[in-house]
Scaffold this motif. Structure first.
Motif, PDB file in Angstrom:
ATOM      1  N   SER A   1       2.094   8.897  -6.007  1.00  0.00           N
ATOM      2  CA  SER A   1       2.617  10.298  -5.627  1.00  0.00           C
ATOM      3  C   SER A   1       3.722  10.678  -6.784  1.00  0.00           C
ATOM      4  CB  SER A   1       3.286  10.245  -4.286  1.00  0.00           C
ATOM      5  OG  SER A   1       4.196  11.480  -4.251  1.00  0.00           O
ATOM      6  N   SER A   2       4.552   9.476  -7.387  1.00  0.00           N
ATOM      7  CA  SER A   2       5.514   9.676  -8.358  1.00  0.00           C
ATOM      8  C   SER A   2       4.592  10.042  -9.685  1.00  0.00           C
ATOM      9  CB  SER A   2       6.384   8.445  -8.423  1.00  0.00           C
ATOM     10  OG  SER A   2       6.940   8.247  -7.248  1.00  0.00           O
ATOM     11  N   ALA A   3       3.398   9.418  -9.757  1.00  0.00           N
ATOM     12  CA  ALA A   3       2.617   9.519 -11.060  1.00  0.00           C
ATOM     13  C   ALA A   3       2.278  10.939 -10.993  1.00  0.00           C
ATOM     14  CB  ALA A   3       1.412   8.828 -11.061  1.00  0.00           C
ATOM     15  N   GLN A   4       2.097  11.692  -9.877  1.00  0.00           N
ATOM     16  CA  GLN A   4       1.283  13.128  -9.784  1.00  0.00           C
ATOM     17  C   GLN A   4       2.580  13.928 -10.065  1.00  0.00           C
ATOM     18  OE1 GLN A   4      -0.238  13.437  -6.093  1.00  0.00           O
ATOM     19  NE2 GLN A   4      -2.291  12.392  -6.355  1.00  0.00           N
ATOM     20  N   THR A   5       3.798  13.732  -9.626  1.00  0.00           N
ATOM     21  CA  THR A   5       4.897  14.281  -9.779  1.00  0.00           C
ATOM     22  C   THR A   5       5.036  14.375 -11.365  1.00  0.00           C
ATOM     23  OG1 THR A   5       5.762  13.800  -7.697  1.00  0.00           O
ATOM     24  CG2 THR A   5       7.256  14.780  -9.319  1.00  0.00           C
TER      25      THR A   5
ATOM     26  N   LEU B   1      -0.338   8.447 -18.198  1.00  0.00           N
ATOM     27  CA  LEU B   1      -0.270   8.431 -16.758  1.00  0.00           C
ATOM     28  C   LEU B   1      -1.616   8.701 -16.082  1.00  0.00           C
ATOM     29  CD1 LEU B   1       2.682  10.896 -16.353  1.00  0.00           C
ATOM     30  CD2 LEU B   1       2.776   8.518 -15.741  1.00  0.00           C
ATOM     31  N   SER B   2      -2.503   9.241 -16.657  1.00  0.00           N
ATOM     32  CA  SER B   2      -3.910   9.437 -15.965  1.00  0.00           C
ATOM     33  C   SER B   2      -4.378   7.984 -15.901  1.00  0.00           C
ATOM     34  CB  SER B   2      -4.903  10.368 -17.057  1.00  0.00           C
ATOM     35  OG  SER B   2      -5.990  10.329 -16.475  1.00  0.00           O
ATOM     36  N   THR B   3      -4.298   7.180 -16.939  1.00  0.00           N
ATOM     37  CA  THR B   3      -4.897   5.707 -16.742  1.00  0.00           C
ATOM     38  C   THR B   3      -4.167   5.197 -15.793  1.00  0.00           C
ATOM     39  OG1 THR B   3      -5.374   5.699 -19.223  1.00  0.00           O
ATOM     40  CG2 THR B   3      -5.184   3.680 -18.129  1.00  0.00           C
ATOM     41  N   SER B   4      -2.866   5.102 -15.658  1.00  0.00           N
ATOM     42  CA  SER B   4      -1.868   4.515 -14.746  1.00  0.00           C
ATOM     43  C   SER B   4      -2.285   4.994 -13.280  1.00  0.00           C
ATOM     44  CB  SER B   4      -0.351   4.868 -14.821  1.00  0.00           C
ATOM     45  OG  SER B   4      -0.060   4.249 -16.209  1.00  0.00           O
ATOM     46  N   THR B   5      -2.393   6.378 -13.188  1.00  0.00           N
ATOM     47  CA  THR B   5      -2.982   6.982 -11.629  1.00  0.00           C
ATOM     48  C   THR B   5      -4.017   6.369 -11.430  1.00  0.00           C
ATOM     49  OG1 THR B   5      -1.676   9.030 -12.261  1.00  0.00           O
ATOM     50  CG2 THR B   5      -3.381   8.890 -10.718  1.00  0.00           C
TER      51      THR B   5
ATOM     52  N   VAL C   1       0.746  -1.028  -0.027  1.00  0.00           N
ATOM     53  CA  VAL C   1       0.145  -0.090   0.027  1.00  0.00           C
ATOM     54  C   VAL C   1       0.879   1.169  -0.055  1.00  0.00           C
ATOM     55  CG1 VAL C   1      -1.877   1.323   1.598  1.00  0.00           C
ATOM     56  CG2 VAL C   1      -1.993  -0.886   1.063  1.00  0.00           C
ATOM     57  N   GLY C   2       2.063   1.189   0.880  1.00  0.00           N
ATOM     58  CA  GLY C   2       2.996   2.223   0.935  1.00  0.00           C
ATOM     59  C   GLY C   2       3.618   2.797  -0.472  1.00  0.00           C
ATOM     60  N   THR C   3       3.939   1.509  -1.164  1.00  0.00           N
ATOM     61  CA  THR C   3       4.385   1.454  -2.284  1.00  0.00           C
ATOM     62  C   THR C   3       3.699   1.845  -3.468  1.00  0.00           C
ATOM     63  OG1 THR C   3       5.978  -0.406  -1.814  1.00  0.00           O
ATOM     64  CG2 THR C   3       5.861   0.200  -3.814  1.00  0.00           C
ATOM     65  N   MET C   4       2.636   1.216  -3.391  1.00  0.00           N
ATOM     66  CA  MET C   4       1.535   2.018  -4.370  1.00  0.00           C
ATOM     67  C   MET C   4       1.129   3.798  -4.018  1.00  0.00           C
ATOM     68  SD  MET C   4       0.930  -0.474  -6.236  1.00  0.00           S
ATOM     69  CE  MET C   4      -0.864   0.287  -7.202  1.00  0.00           C
TER      70      MET C   4
END
Length: 450
Positions: free
Chosen positions: A244-248, A309-313, A236-239
């Protein structure tokens, strides 16, 4: 002779034959005179006169005398004159008569005692010496009657006691046989129970081992569930970090999109300025066109990356949500596994305690089985002892059956009143019985020696 008879003068006792013959005892007169006549009649003189007889004295009593005489004879043996002597033998004769009476009394006593002893030898205890003995022997008769009476009572009492003993043997033997049978059945049941308990103990031990193994498995599952919950939390923390990395990255892409937009504007302005410059700015216009084309491609690439990224997010958010739910489920599973672990621990303790208890019960039943086997052996020995005792009492019956007792003596013992006759004779029971069983109670009586 005159003085021996208590006479003092010839007037009272003349010297004539009749003075002597008239005073002879009536029982002695005929044999004495006959003996004297025989002496006189023997002309040869070979027949002596030596005879004892009784004469009446002056006081009227009779005394014993011994008379001897000889006879002077003529040429032809005819008697001429008699001569002789008279000796007072009264004391000796009285003593001889007393001795004779004593001998007769003794002989009679011995004969009666011989008869009594013969009856006793024939085991007849009813015989009594009813005729009185001479005074000197009367105590002997009374003692014999008392002794044989006591013996008769003893034999009758022995018979009664033997009957009671035999009745007791019947009861004890029957009880012992029943006890032996029940003890044998109990021993067999205990043996089967011990075998069953052994199987149950083995099964419970296996159950305890299985419960302990299940507890270990559940304990391992609990540990794995706890580890899985930790891993899920880490996931969960990793996800979340990925989100967070995807948002960045999305922010960076936005910046890149703005840079491409500004570059496109600059390229467009550069193309306008190159068109204004004419031929001099034609090369610059080409460069500006290429820059514009690169800026457009960068914008398209940024747009595509943004969409990806949107899909990945979205997927990451969904994955975070699923992982979070998985973590929650794993926590619930961990709690439930912990509860199952506790229950299994309690279950494992129960079979273990049951196994211990069953071992103790099995040991106790085994001891009971051994004790019962020992009791069965002792009961068997007791039964054999009762049967042997029955044989010994049977032997006693053979001995007592030879004695004859009177009805009055037998009737004094209640055990002897069931079978009576004019002369109660002890009767032996059968020598042997089927299965070495004791005699039947109906054989116990005054006539039956157990």
């Amino acid at each position: 002779m005159r003085r021996l008879l208590g006479f003092n003068n010839e007037t009272d006792f003349p010297d004539i034959m009749t003075s002597w013959s008239d005073r002879l005892h009536p029982d002695d007169a005929e044999p004495t005179i006959s003996h004297y006549i025989a002496h006189l009649a023997d002309h040869s003189g070979r027949t002596p006169f030596d005879f004892s007889y009784r004469l009446k004295t002056n006081d009227g009593s009779y005394r014993w005398f011994r008379g001897t005489c000889g006879t002077l004879r003529g040429p032809n043996g005819e008697p001429l004159r008699s001569y002789g002597s008279v000796v007072d033998i009264h004391a000796q004769k009285v003593a001889e008569e007393a001795q004779a009476l004593a001998s007769q009394a003794q002989a009679k006593t011995v004969a009666q005692l011989a008869t009594a002893l013969k009856q006793l030898a024939n085991q007849n205890l009813t015989f009594r010496l009813n005729e009185e003995f001479p005074e000197d022997y009367e105590l002997l008769r009374l003692d014999f009657n008392s002794a044989i009476g006591n013996l008769e009572e003893v034999v009758s009492a022995v018979n009664s006691t033997a009957a009671s003993i035999y009745s007791g043997i019947l009861t004890m033997s029957a009880a012992s046989d029943n006890l032996a049978s029940r003890t044998g059945q109990q021993a067999a049941s205990l043996e089967e129970t011990a075998a069953t308990l052994s199987e149950i103990t083995s099964t419970i031990k296996k159950s305890a081992d299985g419960a302990a193994h299940a507890r270990q498995v559940v304990s391992n599952a609990d540990k794995d569930a706890r580890n899985s919950a930790t891993i899920v939390n880490q996931a969960v923390g990793t996800m979340q970090n990925i989100a967070s990395s995807a948002q960045t990255i999305n922010q960076i892409i936005v910046v890149m999109d703005e840079i491409a937009f500004q570059t496109n504007l600059l390229a467009l302005n550069a193309g306008v300025e190159a068109a204004r410059a004419g031929d001099a700015g034609r090369g610059f216009a080409v460069v500006a066109s290429e820059v514009r084309a690169l800026a457009q491609r960068s914008a398209e690439a940024a747009k595509e990356i943004k969409g990806i990224l949107s899909t990945s997010t979205t997927q990451v958010e969904l994955g975070v949500k699923l992982v979070a739910e998985t973590g929650t489920s794993l926590e619930r599973i961990s709690v439930q596994v912990a509860e199952v672990n506790g229950i299994m621990s309690e279950i494992a303790i129960g079979p273990k305690a049951q196994a211990t208890s069953m071992n103790e019960i099995n040991s106790a039943v085994t001891q009971m089985d051994q004790t019962t086997q020992q009791n069965a052996n002792m009961v068997q020995e007791s039964t054999e002892s009762y049967h042997n005792l029955s044989k010994e009492v049977d032997l006693l019956s053979n001995l007592i059956s030879r004695f004859k007792i009177g009805l009055d003596v037998a009737s004094r013992n209640p055990e002897n009143t069931r079978e009576q006759s004019d002369s109660l004779m002890f009767r032996s029971p059968p020598k042997s019985l089927p299965g070495s069983r004791p005699l039947a109670p109906r054989q116990l009586s005054a006539r039956a020696v157990v």
